[in-house]
Design a protein around this motif. Structure first.
Motif, short mmCIF file in Angstrom:
data_model
loop_
_atom_site.label_atom_id
_atom_site.label_comp_id
_atom_site.label_asym_id
_atom_site.label_seq_id
_atom_site.Cartn_x
_atom_site.Cartn_y
_atom_site.Cartn_z
N TRP A 203 6.79 6.96 -3.92
CA TRP A 203 6.52 6.23 -5.16
C TRP A 203 7.27 6.85 -6.35
O TRP A 203 7.37 6.21 -7.42
CB TRP A 203 5.02 6.17 -5.45
CG TRP A 203 4.38 7.49 -5.80
CD1 TRP A 203 3.80 8.36 -4.93
CD2 TRP A 203 4.24 8.07 -7.09
NE1 TRP A 203 3.32 9.46 -5.59
CE2 TRP A 203 3.58 9.31 -6.93
CE3 TRP A 203 4.62 7.68 -8.39
CZ2 TRP A 203 3.27 10.16 -8.00
CZ3 TRP A 203 4.32 8.53 -9.45
CH2 TRP A 203 3.65 9.74 -9.26
N SER B 237 4.47 1.44 -7.61
CA SER B 237 3.65 2.63 -7.80
C SER B 237 2.65 2.80 -6.67
O SER B 237 2.34 1.86 -5.92
CB SER B 237 2.89 2.56 -9.13
OG SER B 237 2.03 1.43 -9.14
N SER B 238 2.13 4.03 -6.54
CA SER B 238 1.08 4.29 -5.56
C SER B 238 -0.19 3.54 -5.98
O SER B 238 -0.45 3.34 -7.17
CB SER B 238 0.81 5.79 -5.46
OG SER B 238 0.37 6.29 -6.72
N ASN B 239 -0.98 3.14 -5.01
CA ASN B 239 -2.20 2.40 -5.35
C ASN B 239 -3.40 2.81 -4.49
O ASN B 239 -4.44 2.17 -4.53
CB ASN B 239 -1.96 0.89 -5.24
CG ASN B 239 -1.44 0.45 -3.88
OD1 ASN B 239 -1.32 1.26 -2.97
ND2 ASN B 239 -1.12 -0.84 -3.75
N VAL B 240 -3.24 3.87 -3.71
CA VAL B 240 -4.35 4.36 -2.87
C VAL B 240 -4.43 5.88 -3.00
O VAL B 240 -3.40 6.56 -2.91
CB VAL B 240 -4.17 3.99 -1.39
CG1 VAL B 240 -5.32 4.56 -0.56
CG2 VAL B 240 -4.08 2.49 -1.21
N PHE C 132 -0.82 7.95 -2.97
CA PHE C 132 -0.37 8.81 -4.07
C PHE C 132 0.32 10.06 -3.52
O PHE C 132 1.26 10.59 -4.13
CB PHE C 132 -1.56 9.22 -4.94
CG PHE C 132 -1.17 10.07 -6.11
CD1 PHE C 132 -0.60 9.50 -7.25
CD2 PHE C 132 -1.35 11.46 -6.09
CE1 PHE C 132 -0.22 10.29 -8.33
CE2 PHE C 132 -0.97 12.25 -7.16
CZ PHE C 132 -0.41 11.67 -8.29
N THR D 138 0.86 -1.19 0.00
CA THR D 138 0.00 0.00 0.00
C THR D 138 0.89 1.23 0.00
O THR D 138 1.74 1.39 0.88
CB THR D 138 -0.91 0.04 1.24
OG1 THR D 138 -1.74 -1.12 1.26
CG2 THR D 138 -1.78 1.29 1.23
N THR D 139 0.71 2.10 -1.01
CA THR D 139 1.44 3.37 -1.07
C THR D 139 0.46 4.47 -1.47
O THR D 139 -0.22 4.34 -2.50
CB THR D 139 2.59 3.31 -2.10
OG1 THR D 139 3.52 2.30 -1.73
CG2 THR D 139 3.32 4.65 -2.17
#
Length: 208
Positions: free
Chosen positions: A198, A205-208, A193, A190-191
């Motif tokens: 990221w 990559s960002s995913n939240v 934005f 979990t990263t």
């Protein structure tokens, strides 16, 4: 100390034959031991209410792995100093989370963020972690879950790389705000934005 003892008592009262788990919080850069302790307790508070049968709360123990490596932070200070020769006010306000990153801070981040995990993993800390996890898995018959934040993901992934050939699926990694390009064992990550981590070259990559 009372809280730590309570967590240990839970593990000791796990019914015989039930699967046992030890979940570690692995700290990131710019975390004092006190902050890491608070994070591990917050992890315990967040996870415990979500444990449902047939898993038993008394069979899950929480703890932390504290790394003292602050090279990433020191590199960032040096890079920012090269870009801004005078005032460090914005830099310290950024790290105090009072402001968002400005252009110069972002340049400093990008300047150092072609990350080689070997550069930021302290061998002494890593060996201590691996020995601890191996003991828990082989002698205590527990599954070890590493919940790693920021730079702590390098330690978690290296621990997984070293231990998984020996103990297989008994070690798992859950990544939060990882600067690395993978999660050990293809675990979840979990990263946010809004988290500049990221932007690291090669990072997930960002995913939240």
């Amino acid at each position: 100390l009372i809280l730590l003892s309570a967590s240990q008592i839970f593990a000791q009262t796990c019914p015989e034959g039930e699967p046992k788990t030890k979940m570690y919080f692995v700290n990131g850069v710019d975390n004092a031991r006190e902050d890491t302790l608070k994070s591990y307790l917050a992890l315990e508070d967040a996870v415990s209410p979500k444990i449902e049968p047939p898993r038993k709360l008394e069979c899950i123990e929480f703890f932390y792995s504290y790394n003292q490596n602050n090279l990433l932070f020191l590199d960032l200070v040096e890079s920012y100093g090269q870009l801004v020769s005078s005032s460090f006010t914005d830099f310290w306000r950024f790290f105090a989370r009072l402001i968002s990153a400005n252009d110069r801070i972002e340049q400093a981040l990008l300047q150092i963020f072609s990350v080689d995990r070997q550069s930021y993993v302290s061998d002494d800390d890593l060996h201590e972690f691996v020995d601890e996890y191996y003991e828990q898995i082989t002698n205590q018959d527990k599954t070890v879950i590493l919940v790693s934040h920021s730079q702590g993901n390098f330690y978690a992934n290296e621990s997984y790389r070293l231990l998984s050939p020996l103990i297989g699926s008994k070690i798992k990694v859950v990544a939060v705000a990882t600067p690395d390009n993978h999660v050990g064992g293809d675990g979840p990550h979990t990263t946010l934005f809004a988290d500049l981590i990221w932007t690291i070259v090669g990072a997930l990559s960002s995913n939240v």
